[in-house]
Write an enzyme that holds these catalytic residues in place. Structure first.
Site, PDB file in Angstrom:
ATOM      1  N   SER A   1       2.865  11.263  -2.157  1.00 49.27           N
ATOM      2  CA  SER A   1       2.946  10.122  -1.247  1.00 49.27           C
ATOM      3  C   SER A   1       2.763  10.623   0.188  1.00 49.27           C
ATOM      4  CB  SER A   1       4.270   9.379  -1.432  1.00 49.27           C
ATOM      5  OG  SER A   1       4.284   8.195  -0.674  1.00 49.27           O
ATOM      6  N   THR A   2       3.751  10.422   1.048  1.00 55.51           N
ATOM      7  CA  THR A   2       3.614  10.791   2.462  1.00 55.51           C
ATOM      8  C   THR A   2       3.266  12.271   2.617  1.00 55.51           C
ATOM      9  OG1 THR A   2       5.341   9.178   2.930  1.00 55.51           O
ATOM     10  CG2 THR A   2       4.749  10.686   4.704  1.00 55.51           C
TER      11      THR A   2
ATOM     12  N   HIS B   1      -0.047   7.563  -3.190  1.00 56.04           N
ATOM     13  CA  HIS B   1       0.223   6.249  -2.614  1.00 56.04           C
ATOM     14  C   HIS B   1      -0.704   6.011  -1.421  1.00 56.04           C
ATOM     15  CE1 HIS B   1       4.606   6.697  -4.237  1.00 56.04           C
ATOM     16  NE2 HIS B   1       3.774   6.273  -5.173  1.00 56.04           N
TER      17      HIS B   1
ATOM     18  N   MET C   1       8.061  10.332   0.298  1.00 55.10           N
ATOM     19  CA  MET C   1       9.340   9.687   0.525  1.00 55.10           C
ATOM     20  C   MET C   1       9.761   8.928  -0.729  1.00 55.10           C
ATOM     21  SD  MET C   1      10.357   7.002   3.557  1.00 55.10           S
ATOM     22  CE  MET C   1       9.346   5.687   2.882  1.00 55.10           C
TER      23      MET C   1
ATOM     24  N   ASP D   1       9.839   7.897  -6.426  1.00 51.55           N
ATOM     25  CA  ASP D   1       8.817   7.579  -7.423  1.00 51.55           C
ATOM     26  C   ASP D   1       8.331   8.860  -8.099  1.00 51.55           C
ATOM     27  OD1 ASP D   1       6.974   6.137  -8.935  1.00 51.55           O
ATOM     28  OD2 ASP D   1       5.424   6.248  -7.385  1.00 51.55           O
TER      29      ASP D   1
END
Length: 364
Positions: free
Chosen positions: A182-183, A208, A301, A304
């Site tokens: 993600s991030t 993401h 973050m 997930d």
């Protein structure tokens, strides 16, 4: 009251549009853990604000008078690194500017439409506040020693490898690598995938990203890597020498027909607050690949993928979590480690090597 304020994430909003500054300020101030430290109409004013007080996160426009946001971002990251979320109409999927922003050090990128931006931003309140929270926890690579002089210098200053032609191997493989990020994941994935050889087992990735951005991201990586990289389509076979990236706003899961793997790309509700969800991919890998799979959870973050990685481990899969020191945000890997889902904890630079070891294990 004072202790509550200290716990809040302080945000500097830099945008030449007064109405946009007002809308973003309303969104930030409505979140109980965020507050607007200051606003600025251009990078020159922003630099003065930073000299007076350093924010935790900056929301930064791109097209502004006197200096554009990307140039300001580069100067900022070189002298006084502060996590930045770029929010602009110019950051279109596939644009060179989008990837310039990521390479310059943007932690998150949000595209504004060219019309009805106030309505879009209001409807995107959760995404914007989540982006700010993720950025606040980002571990930026410091490109110079941070001193008060560096901050003053910022105020004064403001006042790729060639594409490799490859072909996916025609054979299928009984090994599969599933990666979730993600991030901070876009540049981290680039580092991992560029280090993989052409005969790497098939790779399926959930990163993401917003809808339409993933196709451009895959195309960019395809030009940089020895393996082929493409946005996943429903029914795509998972074959050696190719990585499939889940399309934005669609769940992507591993499926199997006989000895051959393929991906399913499906609509569905948010899972672990995301679509695509890493948990969905990892759980499908546990079900259909078991011990023939490797699960890798990387910077991001939230949580997930943590439970899905645990399911993979219980099914016999090898599992890896990126270590804290090399994560931009140590959220998803941290949660996976806390659950006991990771066989190994590895720095970013070692993940490609771990994938090669997994391949060698299955191909003695």
């Amino acid at each position: 009251m004072t202790s509550d304020r200290k716990r809040k994430i302080r945000v500097l909003i830099v945008d030449d549009s007064a109405s946009m500054r007002q809308t973003l300020s309303s969104i930030v101030d409505a979140a109980p853990d965020l507050e607007v430290m200051a606003t600025a109409g251009d990078p020159f004013v922003a630099a003065q604000r930073i000299q007076a007080e350093v924010p935790d996160v900056i929301i930064l426009d791109v097209e502004m008078p006197r200096m554009d946001g990307i140039t300001f971002l580069r100067k900022l990251m070189a002298q006084r690194p502060i996590p930045c979320v770029l929010c602009s109409t110019l950051l279109e999927p596939g644009s060179d500017l989008l990837f310039e922003a990521l390479e310059a050090g943007a932690v998150e990128v949000i595209q504004k439409p060219r019309v009805d931006t106030r309505q879009f931003l209001t409807e995107s309140q959760i995404r914007i506040t989540d982006a700010v929270r993720g950025a606040a926890g980002a571990a930026l690579r410091k490109r110079s020693h941070l001193t008060p002089e560096a901050t003053k210098k910022l105020t004064a200053d403001v006042m790729m490898p060639p594409p490799v032609a490859t072909r996916s191997l025609a054979r299928t493989t009984d090994q599969v690598v599933c990666i979730g990020a993600s991030t901070g994941g876009t540049e981290s994935l680039r580092e991992v995938l560029m280090a993989l050889p052409p005969d790497t087992p098939g790779v399926v990735i959930v990163q993401h990203m917003p809808e339409k951005f993933t196709a451009a991201f895959a195309k960019r990586l395809d030009g940089l890597c020895q393996i082929d990289v493409k946005e996943a389509e429903d029914g795509d076979p998972v074959i050696a020498g190719r990585a499939l990236i889940a399309p934005g706003n669609r769940h992507t899961l591993l499926q199997r027909s006989g000895a051959r793997y393929h991906v399913g790309v499906k609509d569905g509700p948010l899972v672990s607050r995301h679509r695509p969800s890493v948990d969905v991919l990892f759980r499908s890998a546990a079900q259909y690949a078991g011990a023939n799979a490797l699960g890798v959870i990387m910077t991001g973050m939230g949580d997930d993928g943590a439970r899905g990685l645990l399911e993979m481990k219980k099914a016999g899969a090898a599992t890896i979590a990126q270590n804290e020191a090399t994560c931009v945000v140590f959220g998803m890997p941290k949660e996976a480690i806390a659950l006991g889902a990771a066989d190994k904890i590895a720095p970013l630079s070692a993940i490609a090597g771990e994938i090669k070891k997994f391949q060698a294990r299955g191909n003695p």
